[in-house]
Every structure is written in C-alpha cells, then in structure tokens.
Design an enzyme around this catalytic site. Structure first.
Site, PDB file in Angstrom:
ATOM      1  N   GLU A  45       0.866  -1.182   0.000  1.00 25.93           N
ATOM      2  CA  GLU A  45       0.000   0.000   0.000  1.00 25.93           C
ATOM      3  C   GLU A  45       0.896   1.223   0.000  1.00 25.93           C
ATOM      4  OE1 GLU A  45      -2.803   0.364   3.251  1.00 25.93           O
ATOM      5  OE2 GLU A  45      -3.834   1.973   2.159  1.00 25.93           O
ATOM      6  N   CYS A 239      -6.676   0.913   2.934  1.00 31.02           N
ATOM      7  CA  CYS A 239      -7.641   2.019   3.001  1.00 31.02           C
ATOM      8  C   CYS A 239      -7.624   2.900   1.757  1.00 31.02           C
ATOM      9  CB  CYS A 239      -7.368   2.864   4.232  1.00 31.02           C
ATOM     10  SG  CYS A 239      -7.708   1.996   5.763  1.00 31.02           S
ATOM     11  N   ASN A 376     -12.252  -3.420   0.966  1.00 34.33           N
ATOM     12  CA  ASN A 376     -11.230  -3.589   2.005  1.00 34.33           C
ATOM     13  C   ASN A 376     -11.843  -3.191   3.342  1.00 34.33           C
ATOM     14  OD1 ASN A 376      -8.415  -3.678   3.194  1.00 34.33           O
ATOM     15  ND2 ASN A 376      -8.925  -1.524   3.577  1.00 34.33           N
ATOM     16  N   GLU A 377     -11.742  -4.044   4.321  1.00 30.28           N
ATOM     17  CA  GLU A 377     -12.220  -3.727   5.682  1.00 30.28           C
ATOM     18  C   GLU A 377     -13.607  -3.099   5.670  1.00 30.28           C
ATOM     19  OE1 GLU A 377      -9.293  -1.532   7.942  1.00 30.28           O
ATOM     20  OE2 GLU A 377      -8.082  -3.338   8.197  1.00 30.28           O
TER      21      GLU A 377
HETATM   22  O1  AHR Z   1      -1.947  -1.408   6.756  1.00 28.14           O
HETATM   23  C1  AHR Z   1      -2.439  -0.154   7.125  1.00 28.14           C
HETATM   24  C2  AHR Z   1      -3.962  -0.091   7.093  1.00 28.14           C
HETATM   25  O2  AHR Z   1      -4.480  -0.944   8.051  1.00 28.14           O
HETATM   26  C3  AHR Z   1      -4.612  -0.542   5.827  1.00 28.14           C
HETATM   27  O3  AHR Z   1      -4.707   0.459   4.889  1.00 28.14           O
HETATM   28  C4  AHR Z   1      -5.983  -0.939   6.268  1.00 28.14           C
HETATM   29  O4  AHR Z   1      -6.553  -1.925   5.470  1.00 28.14           O
HETATM   30  C5  AHR Z   1      -5.795  -1.327   7.705  1.00 28.14           C
HETATM   31  O5  AHR Z   1      -6.690  -0.662   8.515  1.00 28.14           O
END
Ligand code: AHR
Length: 669
Positions: A45, A239, A376-377
């Site tokens: 990321e 995120c 994601n999440e």
């Molecule tokens: O790894 C950092 C963040 O942690 C990522 O963007 C997210 O998916 C998680 O909350």
C-alpha cells in the site's frame, strides 16, 4: 561443520536446565494438505511513502505541478509562472520560465524530492522533461543535481545541458552523473537567459532500476521483495482503495497509460494521523496497475488487485453516510471497473480496448490474473449488499477468477461474526482477515482468549472446512507490541509462533500477507513495517526475516505434527512451544519449524515417524539475546537467520531449542 547432536550435548547447550523433554511426533509418511503456492505473500500500500518517495524510483516530487499548491516541493526564483493549458489533459499545469531581462538575475526551479533525493556518485540518472519554446527557436536548459545542504565549494554535484527546439511539446532526456553520493540532493533546472521556455513533467530516475525499466522501481527495495519469494502480491491497499470519499478512491483506470497523463490523487495517509501529518503526500500513480502487474510477474507472485466496492472508508464515514457510499442500483460503473480490469490483465488485445492498452504499454501477453479483491475492511449490511452484484457479474463472465471478500477490520467481534456467514452465502472464494494485535493475541494466552476469543496459533484449527467453504486470506497482520518496541525481535518471534498455525491449517489458509510492507524512516505514518529505508539505504526488519523463512521453507504439503497427540500451539502445558512440519516434494525434505517463545531452553525429542538412520540436514536459527533489539539502517544485519549443516538421526533425534528462538530443521528424506 557437520555434527550429530546427542541428548547430552543438547542438555549441555541448555546450560544445565532441567525442563521436561517434550516429544514432537512428525508423521513423515502421512502427506497432508497441499500448501498453496500463494501461501506467504506481500501486501503493498502507498502508506509511509511506500510508492512515491519509496519503491517507485522517481526522485522528483510534484513533477507535473498538479499538487493543490502547484509549487509544493519546488523553490522558484526569477520569472516563473504557472500555466494550465499543457499537453496532458489530466495534468494540464506546467511552468513558463522567462528571462528576467537582467544578465545576473536567473530564472530557476528547484525540486526538493522526497526528504531530499538520494543519488549515488558515479551512477547514471535519467533526467527527462516535456518542453517547448513557445515563441519558436532554440533554448538551453541547464540541469544541476545540487548539494545545498552540506555546501562545499560548489553546490553542483552533477550537471547536464538540454537543448529545447521549437514550438511543439516534446520529451527531452539527458543522463546526468553525480560526482559523489548524497542522500539529500535537489534538482535545479535553469531557464535560458534569453529565451522563454515551457516545462512540464520534470523527472529524474536512476538508470539502474529493478530490471532496468525506465518508469521503474528502486532496485534495492524491489530486491527485498524478490528475496521474499512471495506467492501473492496484494495491491494497491488497504484504506487507499476505499478513499476517504468516493472521489478519492483508488481508480485503477487513472493509473494506466502514459505516466504523464495519469491524474494525481490525494493520499489519505497525508492526513489520517495528526501526530504524523504529511501535507505533501499525494499519489502520482506513476506506480500504477501496469507496473504492479509487471512487478508481480517479475518477483514471481500471483497478482491480487483490490478494488472499490462503492463504499468509501467506513472508519471515516460510518456505514450510514449516503454520500460516502454508492447505492446498489448505481454500482454498474464500479462493477465495470472490475470487469475491465480482468480484461486489462488477461484479455485479448485484438478484442478488448483495455487489453490493447496493456499490449501498447509493452505487455501483449496476459498477466494471468486469478484473484480479485472486492472491498477492504468493509462492514455492516451495506457490504454484502454491494458485493453481491459484483460477484454475480464476475462469476458470469469469468467463472475461474477467485473473489476475495472481507471480514471487516477486526479479527473477531460483531462485524466479523456477521460477515463470515455473509461471505459464505455470497460465495466468496476467500475471506480477508486483518489483525494488528499484541503479543498475547499472537501467543493465544488464556487472557487473550478471554478478551478476544479465537486467537493464537490454534485460531484456524476450529474453522469450518469442506466444499463451498471460503478459504482464509490473512491479508493484514502484524504483532504490535504492547510495549511499543517497533519491529523488535520479540514481535517477530510472536509472528513466527502464530504462523505455525497458518501452516498447520494450510488446507484452509490459502494466503497470508504481513502489513504494512514499507516505511520511509522520515515519512512513516504506521509502524511496525517489514522493510525500512531512507533515500539511499534500507534494512529488512526481524518481521521481514520471519516472513522470508516461512516463504522459502513453505514446502508442498503439511505433515501431521503433534505433542502428546495435540497440535503444538503454545497450549498451557506446552512450555511456550509452537511447531509445524511440512514436506517439500520438490527437494524431498522434511521441514520442521519450532518456535520456543519461553525464557528457558526446551529439550525436545523429534520423532520422525517413517524415517530411519542418519540424514543430512540444515538448521536455520533466528535468535536474539535481546528481545527488544531490532535491525536499523546503521546495523541492517544485526539480527538475521543463520544456517548450519548437521546430521539428524531418525526416527528419534534429541534437540534443544534455546530460549526465545525460531528453529527450522530441513532434513533430507
Ligand atoms: O496497513 C495499514 C492499514 O491498516 C490498511 O490500509 C488498512 O486496510 C488497515 O486498517
């Protein structure tokens, strides 16, 4: 030096400790579940300046003058004006460098890079710029790499001239070779003293990138990835996939095609934590989906792109805000993005425009995409509602693509409990679980189990398996030490212990990726991280080495390993021991991993059922006397795995695992 380890020697090594001897039974003939090639991978990321300012080797920040503050990262002097009718539709800004009219007043722009620019003496750097002479004729730009921090006699440590000709925008390149190494250099571009010149997309790359690509990756950092031998590569987040709002979600279509025309996006890690605020953190998309796919291929990992499910970050918006989430009946453009992505990766260039773009970018062959993550999440009922039409349409058109759903941001709790059955119902192939937890969670102590429920190395022992059951993707995890000693040895040891449980449950765990991957020492927002770097140096953390040890020793099939008939998962009567075993059919090795998380050496009898006699073996030891020690830029190899050769006697071999140690035995069958 070869040695046969005897029980006496083992006890002597143990320093006279009288811990009870445990017997680890490994059935070397009962070949169990295959271990997926994707089992240990990486998750990338653009956080902590992982992409721009990190892996992406571009040294110029705000190269297209598109940051909201168009001169962010630049000093300007003389007659510099910002214009917005440039040659690139999605990045329309550029600057006009006009002569001052006075011989001694210079027009100049100077870029600071990302915390400066790391340049190496004697190495080649490729300067490039799009430029024109608006009034026609010829102009000369002078390009300097400068050290204006330590200030010797001459700030210039590298210099090259570029001749710009004519009214049409053209790309000009020149090689510049700094005469010495400097971590905090700047790039200066001087305008012609007599002729007005327009410049756009000002860029400086090392020529020596990973695999030599012009729009390439920083070699040392990409090599760290390659050396992990990752089975899967999840990108581009996290995120940032979701965006703080829908407009700022990651849109892969903006990240492909000519780099000059990839529009800037904000990076949410610019403002997520006010205690680590980086107002100049944006995503140039120079490292975009084509580069991600190419890198996956080059490091030998299956690509796993993650796309927006039409829900912007629920942490920031909750599940309620209607403007942050796309209603189901308006999702089609988002679904099309996934369908087009599959074509971009796998399609026939003669039949599909996205596949043609891939070919035009230099990769006519398909990337052979097999997985796609959607969301994601995410959590709450809005997630399965939105996910459903994605799954239906992807399934219909691409039945072989595996779909990865999510189980929210936590390893347990209401949302997690709700989402797993929903993912089953929807038919997700894998469910992405995230856990950033403390030592106790990774050890699965009784207290941790009281607090969190299912945790530790036997977390997956009780998971449902069988036909129709989604597989597990441990998509983000790391031990976040309670004492906040980031990336110290003990956190890595906890991860090693926990990972025996991933391995033992390889029948349902198909992928696992530690997170986050990279961090710039001056620009991090989140820690711990696997690989740290500054502008010239890097170090692999203890966590990195644990990931690497699992990845290169993953074997092909699980072997049953028990102690008194039970899995070795740090159960209260197991003296802090964790263990797992695999067979590698390719090398014909039995690989036994033992983690002693306790503070005493543990005498163990290894019972290699089905084997006899002496066998050549390797013992890999990962250990630090100081649990709080960690690798650093200054001492990058303070704690690294060490390998020795030995002979192991089968079926019974006495060994002693020192306190706080990760041992791997690789025994030729
Ligand atoms: O790894 C950092 C963040 O942690 C990522 O963007 C997210 O998916 C998680 O909350």
């Amino acid at each position: 030096m070869k040695k046969i380890i005897s029980l006496c020697a083992a006890l002597a090594m143990a320093g006279g400790m009288t811990a009870q001897t445990h017997t680890l039974d490994v059935n070397t003939t009962k070949v169990g579940a295959p271990i997926a090639s994707t089992m240990y991978g990486i998750f990338f990321e653009d956080i902590n300046y992982a992409a721009d300012g990190g892996l992406y080797a571009e040294l110029v920040k705000n190269r297209s003058f598109e940051f909201p503050n168009h001169f962010a990262g630049w000093d300007i002097s003389g007659q510099v004006t910002l214009k917005d009718d440039g040659p690139f539709k999605k990045n329309p800004h550029y600057v006009r460098l006009a002569p001052s009219g006075h011989r001694d007043k210079y027009t100049m722009i100077e870029n600071h890079g990302f915390f400066g620019m790391g340049v190496k003496g004697g190495q080649e750097y490729r300067f490039s710029v799009w430029a024109r002479v608006p009034d026609g004729g010829t102009a000369k730009l002078w390009v300097d790499i400068v050290d204006n921090a330590t200030m010797g006699d001459d700030q210039k440590i590298g210099n090259v001239g570029v001749e710009v000709k004519g009214k049409e925008w053209k790309k000009y390149t020149a090689i510049v070779k700094p005469n010495r190494t400097f971590a905090k250099a700047h790039l200066r571009v001087w305008g012609d003293a007599k002729v007005t010149t327009d410049v756009e997309h000002v860029s400086l790359f090392p020529v020596d990138t990973y695999k030599g690509h012009e729009n390439g990756m920083r070699k040392d950092l990409a090599e760290s990835l390659e050396q992990l031998h990752p089975g899967v590569f999840r990108f581009p987040g996290g995120c940032i996939v979701e965006g703080t709002d829908l407009a700022t979600r990651y849109q892969w279509k903006n990240s492909v095609g000519p780099v000059e025309d990839r529009p800037l996006n904000e990076n949410r890690w610019h403002y997520t934590f006010t205690h680590r605020y980086f107002p100049d953190y944006y995503q140039s998309y120079g490292l975009g989906f084509f580069e991600y796919f190419l890198l996956s291929e080059e490091i030998g990992a299956e690509p796993l792109p993650v796309v927006s499910v039409g829900l912007s970050c629920e942490f920031q918006n909750g599940a309620e805000r209607s403007d942050a989430h796309v209603p189901v009946d308006q999702l089609q453009p988002y679904i099309d993005d996934v369908l087009d992505l599959i074509e971009f990766a796998n399609g026939d260039p003669d039949k599909n425009m996205w596949a043609k773009l891939r070919a035009d970018m230099g990769h006519p062959a398909p990337f052979n995409l097999k997985y796609v993550g959607i969301g994601n999440e995410q959590w709450g009922a809005i997630y399965p509602e939105n996910l459903k039409p994605f799954v239906e349409q992807v399934r219909k058109k691409y039945p072989n693509i595996k779909i990865v759903g999510t189980s929210g941001p936590n390893s347990e709790g209401k949302d997690f409990e709700y989402l797993w059955p929903e993912m089953r119902k929807i038919g997700a192939d894998l469910v992405d679980e995230h856990y950033y937890r403390n030592e106790a969670w990774f050890l699965g102590t009784p207290d941790a189990k009281k607090r969190w429920g299912n945790c530790g190395a036997n977390r997956y022992d009780s998971y449902k398996r069988g036909k129709g059951e989604p597989k597990v993707f441990a998509g983000e995890y790391a031990c976040h030490g309670d004492g906040k000693k980031w990336n110290h040895f003990n956190a890595a040891l906890m991860e090693a212990a926990f990972m025996t449980g991933l391995e033992r449950n390889a029948d349902i765990v198909e992928m696992a990726t530690y997170a986050p991957l990279f961090a710039h020492v001056e620009g991090w927002q989140w820690r711990p991280d696997a690989i740290w770097f500054d502008n010239l140096r890097k170090f692999n953390s203890c966590a990195y080495y644990v990931q690497q040890l699992y990845s290169v020793n993953k074997g092909t099939n699980v072997l049953p390993l028990t102690m008194q008939g039970k899995p070795v998962a740090g159960n209260p009567d197991q003296d802090g021991l964790f263990a797992s075993a695999v067979l590698d059919k390719n090398t014909n090795e039995v690989i036994v991993k033992v983690v002693n998380t306790g503070d005493k050496p543990q005498p163990i009898t290894l019972n290699l059922k089905g084997m006899k006699g002496n066998h050549t073996a390797q013992l890999i030891t990962f250990h630090s006397d100081d649990l709080t020690a960690e690798n650093t830029l200054e001492e990058p190899e303070k704690i690294v795995p060490k390998t020795s050769e030995l002979t192991v006697t089968a079926p019974l071999q006495d060994i002693t695992v020192p306190a706080r140690t990760f041992y791997i035995y690789k025994i030729k069958k």
